[in-house]
Design a protein around this motif. Structure first.
Motif, PDB file in Angstrom:
ATOM      1  N   PRO A  13       0.816  -1.207   0.000  1.00  0.00           N
ATOM      2  CA  PRO A  13       0.000   0.000   0.000  1.00  0.00           C
ATOM      3  C   PRO A  13       0.856   1.266   0.000  1.00  0.00           C
ATOM      4  CG  PRO A  13      -0.513  -1.398   1.907  1.00  0.00           C
ATOM      5  CD  PRO A  13       0.626  -2.018   1.190  1.00  0.00           C
ATOM      6  N   PHE A  14       0.387   2.251  -0.745  1.00  0.00           N
ATOM      7  CA  PHE A  14       1.025   3.563  -0.737  1.00  0.00           C
ATOM      8  C   PHE A  14       0.605   4.293   0.531  1.00  0.00           C
ATOM      9  CE2 PHE A  14       1.337   2.564  -5.171  1.00  0.00           C
ATOM     10  CZ  PHE A  14       2.483   3.231  -5.589  1.00  0.00           C
ATOM     11  N   PRO A  15       1.416   5.227   1.032  1.00  0.00           N
ATOM     12  CA  PRO A  15       1.026   5.969   2.240  1.00  0.00           C
ATOM     13  C   PRO A  15      -0.193   6.856   2.008  1.00  0.00           C
ATOM     14  CG  PRO A  15       3.103   6.810   1.358  1.00  0.00           C
ATOM     15  CD  PRO A  15       2.739   5.589   0.559  1.00  0.00           C
ATOM     16  N   LEU A  16      -0.303   7.507   0.846  1.00  0.00           N
ATOM     17  CA  LEU A  16      -1.457   8.323   0.454  1.00  0.00           C
ATOM     18  C   LEU A  16      -1.827   9.384   1.481  1.00  0.00           C
ATOM     19  CD1 LEU A  16      -3.677   5.488  -1.052  1.00  0.00           C
ATOM     20  CD2 LEU A  16      -2.053   6.968  -2.246  1.00  0.00           C
ATOM     21  N   LYS A  17      -0.822  10.047   2.036  1.00  0.00           N
ATOM     22  CA  LYS A  17      -1.073  11.089   3.024  1.00  0.00           C
ATOM     23  C   LYS A  17      -1.067  12.487   2.418  1.00  0.00           C
ATOM     24  CE  LYS A  17       0.714   8.447   6.887  1.00  0.00           C
ATOM     25  NZ  LYS A  17       1.678   8.388   7.977  1.00  0.00           N
ATOM     26  N   THR A  18      -0.476  12.638   1.245  1.00  0.00           N
ATOM     27  CA  THR A  18      -0.375  13.955   0.617  1.00  0.00           C
ATOM     28  C   THR A  18      -0.864  13.889  -0.824  1.00  0.00           C
ATOM     29  OG1 THR A  18       1.844  13.614  -0.291  1.00  0.00           O
ATOM     30  CG2 THR A  18       1.702  14.436   1.993  1.00  0.00           C
ATOM     31  N   ILE A  19      -1.068  15.059  -1.410  1.00  0.00           N
ATOM     32  CA  ILE A  19      -1.427  15.116  -2.826  1.00  0.00           C
ATOM     33  C   ILE A  19      -0.305  14.487  -3.658  1.00  0.00           C
ATOM     34  CG2 ILE A  19      -1.785  16.691  -4.779  1.00  0.00           C
ATOM     35  CD1 ILE A  19      -3.280  18.532  -2.832  1.00  0.00           C
ATOM     36  N   GLY A  20       0.936  14.704  -3.257  1.00  0.00           N
ATOM     37  CA  GLY A  20       2.071  14.100  -3.954  1.00  0.00           C
ATOM     38  C   GLY A  20       2.028  12.581  -3.901  1.00  0.00           C
ATOM     39  N   ASP A  21       1.625  12.018  -2.763  1.00  0.00           N
ATOM     40  CA  ASP A  21       1.494  10.565  -2.635  1.00  0.00           C
ATOM     41  C   ASP A  21       0.431  10.031  -3.597  1.00  0.00           C
ATOM     42  OD1 ASP A  21       3.367  10.546  -0.557  1.00  0.00           O
ATOM     43  OD2 ASP A  21       1.836  10.443   1.014  1.00  0.00           O
ATOM     44  N   ILE A  22      -0.682  10.739  -3.673  1.00  0.00           N
ATOM     45  CA  ILE A  22      -1.769  10.313  -4.560  1.00  0.00           C
ATOM     46  C   ILE A  22      -1.315  10.410  -6.013  1.00  0.00           C
ATOM     47  CG2 ILE A  22      -4.092  10.884  -5.385  1.00  0.00           C
ATOM     48  CD1 ILE A  22      -4.700  11.686  -2.442  1.00  0.00           C
ATOM     49  N   ARG A  23      -0.664  11.516  -6.375  1.00  0.00           N
ATOM     50  CA  ARG A  23      -0.149  11.655  -7.742  1.00  0.00           C
ATOM     51  C   ARG A  23       0.839  10.544  -8.077  1.00  0.00           C
ATOM     52  NH1 ARG A  23       0.385  18.148  -7.342  1.00  0.00           N
ATOM     53  NH2 ARG A  23      -1.536  18.659  -8.456  1.00  0.00           N
ATOM     54  N   ALA A  24       1.732  10.230  -7.145  1.00  0.00           N
ATOM     55  CA  ALA A  24       2.730   9.183  -7.382  1.00  0.00           C
ATOM     56  C   ALA A  24       2.049   7.829  -7.598  1.00  0.00           C
ATOM     57  CB  ALA A  24       3.710   9.108  -6.214  1.00  0.00           C
ATOM     58  N   ALA A  25       1.042   7.522  -6.793  1.00  0.00           N
ATOM     59  CA  ALA A  25       0.329   6.255  -6.940  1.00  0.00           C
ATOM     60  C   ALA A  25      -0.376   6.191  -8.296  1.00  0.00           C
ATOM     61  CB  ALA A  25      -0.686   6.087  -5.808  1.00  0.00           C
ATOM     62  N   LEU A  26      -1.013   7.286  -8.690  1.00  0.00           N
ATOM     63  CA  LEU A  26      -1.705   7.309  -9.979  1.00  0.00           C
ATOM     64  C   LEU A  26      -0.715   7.220 -11.134  1.00  0.00           C
ATOM     65  CD1 LEU A  26      -4.459   9.948  -9.172  1.00  0.00           C
ATOM     66  CD2 LEU A  26      -4.751   7.468  -9.409  1.00  0.00           C
ATOM     67  N   GLY A  34      -8.285   6.292 -16.280  1.00  0.00           N
ATOM     68  CA  GLY A  34      -8.699   7.695 -16.324  1.00  0.00           C
ATOM     69  C   GLY A  34      -8.541   8.446 -15.017  1.00  0.00           C
ATOM     70  N   ASP A  35      -8.223   7.757 -13.925  1.00  0.00           N
ATOM     71  CA  ASP A  35      -8.120   8.413 -12.615  1.00  0.00           C
ATOM     72  C   ASP A  35      -7.017   9.463 -12.568  1.00  0.00           C
ATOM     73  OD1 ASP A  35     -10.254   7.160 -11.441  1.00  0.00           O
ATOM     74  OD2 ASP A  35      -9.063   5.934 -10.074  1.00  0.00           O
ATOM     75  N   ARG A  36      -5.910   9.206 -13.234  1.00  0.00           N
ATOM     76  CA  ARG A  36      -4.791  10.155 -13.169  1.00  0.00           C
ATOM     77  C   ARG A  36      -5.214  11.527 -13.689  1.00  0.00           C
ATOM     78  NH1 ARG A  36       1.047   9.290 -16.112  1.00  0.00           N
ATOM     79  NH2 ARG A  36       1.945  11.277 -15.497  1.00  0.00           N
ATOM     80  N   GLU A  37      -5.832  11.537 -14.856  1.00  0.00           N
ATOM     81  CA  GLU A  37      -6.275  12.802 -15.450  1.00  0.00           C
ATOM     82  C   GLU A  37      -7.471  13.381 -14.693  1.00  0.00           C
ATOM     83  OE1 GLU A  37      -5.971   9.876 -17.138  1.00  0.00           O
ATOM     84  OE2 GLU A  37      -4.067  10.281 -18.167  1.00  0.00           O
ATOM     85  N   ALA A  38      -8.384  12.512 -14.301  1.00  0.00           N
ATOM     86  CA  ALA A  38      -9.582  12.970 -13.599  1.00  0.00           C
ATOM     87  C   ALA A  38      -9.220  13.589 -12.252  1.00  0.00           C
ATOM     88  CB  ALA A  38     -10.565  11.816 -13.412  1.00  0.00           C
ATOM     89  N   ILE A  62      -9.364  14.587  -2.361  1.00  0.00           N
ATOM     90  CA  ILE A  62      -8.244  13.779  -1.868  1.00  0.00           C
ATOM     91  C   ILE A  62      -8.761  12.483  -1.248  1.00  0.00           C
ATOM     92  CG2 ILE A  62      -6.407  13.692  -0.133  1.00  0.00           C
ATOM     93  CD1 ILE A  62      -6.093  16.771  -0.664  1.00  0.00           C
ATOM     94  N   ILE A  63      -9.787  12.569  -0.431  1.00  0.00           N
ATOM     95  CA  ILE A  63     -10.362  11.388   0.218  1.00  0.00           C
ATOM     96  C   ILE A  63     -10.937  10.428  -0.826  1.00  0.00           C
ATOM     97  CG2 ILE A  63     -12.263  10.625   1.699  1.00  0.00           C
ATOM     98  CD1 ILE A  63     -11.705  13.242   3.349  1.00  0.00           C
ATOM     99  N   ASP A  64     -11.625  10.975  -1.833  1.00  0.00           N
ATOM    100  CA  ASP A  64     -12.224  10.146  -2.875  1.00  0.00           C
ATOM    101  C   ASP A  64     -11.161   9.350  -3.629  1.00  0.00           C
ATOM    102  OD1 ASP A  64     -14.229   9.131  -4.657  1.00  0.00           O
ATOM    103  OD2 ASP A  64     -13.625  10.660  -6.106  1.00  0.00           O
ATOM    104  N   TYR A  65     -10.125  10.016  -4.080  1.00  0.00           N
ATOM    105  CA  TYR A  65      -9.101   9.320  -4.865  1.00  0.00           C
ATOM    106  C   TYR A  65      -8.237   8.407  -4.006  1.00  0.00           C
ATOM    107  CZ  TYR A  65     -10.548  11.468  -9.134  1.00  0.00           C
ATOM    108  OH  TYR A  65     -11.300  11.825 -10.227  1.00  0.00           O
ATOM    109  N   ARG A  66      -8.020   8.765  -2.772  1.00  0.00           N
ATOM    110  CA  ARG A  66      -7.299   7.866  -1.865  1.00  0.00           C
ATOM    111  C   ARG A  66      -8.087   6.554  -1.732  1.00  0.00           C
ATOM    112  NH1 ARG A  66      -6.186  10.498   3.609  1.00  0.00           N
ATOM    113  NH2 ARG A  66      -8.416  10.209   3.795  1.00  0.00           N
ATOM    114  N   GLY A  67      -9.393   6.670  -1.595  1.00  0.00           N
ATOM    115  CA  GLY A  67     -10.242   5.490  -1.510  1.00  0.00           C
ATOM    116  C   GLY A  67     -10.238   4.672  -2.794  1.00  0.00           C
ATOM    117  N   ARG A  68     -10.248   5.357  -3.943  1.00  0.00           N
ATOM    118  CA  ARG A  68     -10.224   4.652  -5.225  1.00  0.00           C
ATOM    119  C   ARG A  68      -8.921   3.871  -5.395  1.00  0.00           C
ATOM    120  NH1 ARG A  68     -13.915   6.165  -9.005  1.00  0.00           N
ATOM    121  NH2 ARG A  68     -12.461   5.892 -10.734  1.00  0.00           N
ATOM    122  N   ILE A  69      -7.811   4.472  -5.008  1.00  0.00           N
ATOM    123  CA  ILE A  69      -6.518   3.795  -5.106  1.00  0.00           C
ATOM    124  C   ILE A  69      -6.501   2.580  -4.188  1.00  0.00           C
ATOM    125  CG2 ILE A  69      -4.047   4.011  -4.624  1.00  0.00           C
ATOM    126  CD1 ILE A  69      -4.395   7.023  -5.497  1.00  0.00           C
TER     127      ILE A  69
END
Length: 98
Positions: A13-26, A34-38, A62-69
């Protein structure tokens, strides 16, 4: 789900604590098509709609995409989706009297 997802096994699992973490995972291919662009579009829209003192819309994105990942990383997710598809098909057949 994609064949790629089914073949990856149990990912770390990715840490997903920051916007940077979410971007890195995507960027790494975690998430749905389509999640990366969306994510970037939704984040931009939320930022434009937010005030300096109210960032609830940004937090919601942030919460929505963290959950999707995290859903995408869950090895049981594909199984649950397939069970739902199978159930819907069975109910549809039963409704037609097949």
């Amino acid at each position: 789900m994609s064949a790629h997802h089914a073949e990856t096994g149990v990912p770390t699992p990715f840490p997903l604590k920051t916007i940077g973490d979410i971007r890195a995972a995507l960027r790494s291919g975690h998430g749905f098509p389509g999640d990366r662009e969306a994510f970037e579009a939704d984040l931009q829209q939320a930022l434009e709609a937010s005030s300096e003192t109210d960032l609830k819309a940004v937090a919601s994105v942030i919460i929505d995409y963290r959950g999707r990942i995290r859903l995408y990383q869950d090895p049981d997710f594909d199984i649950a989706v397939q069970e739902g598809i199978d159930l819907a098909a069975r109910l549809k057949r039963e409704g037609r009297g097949e």
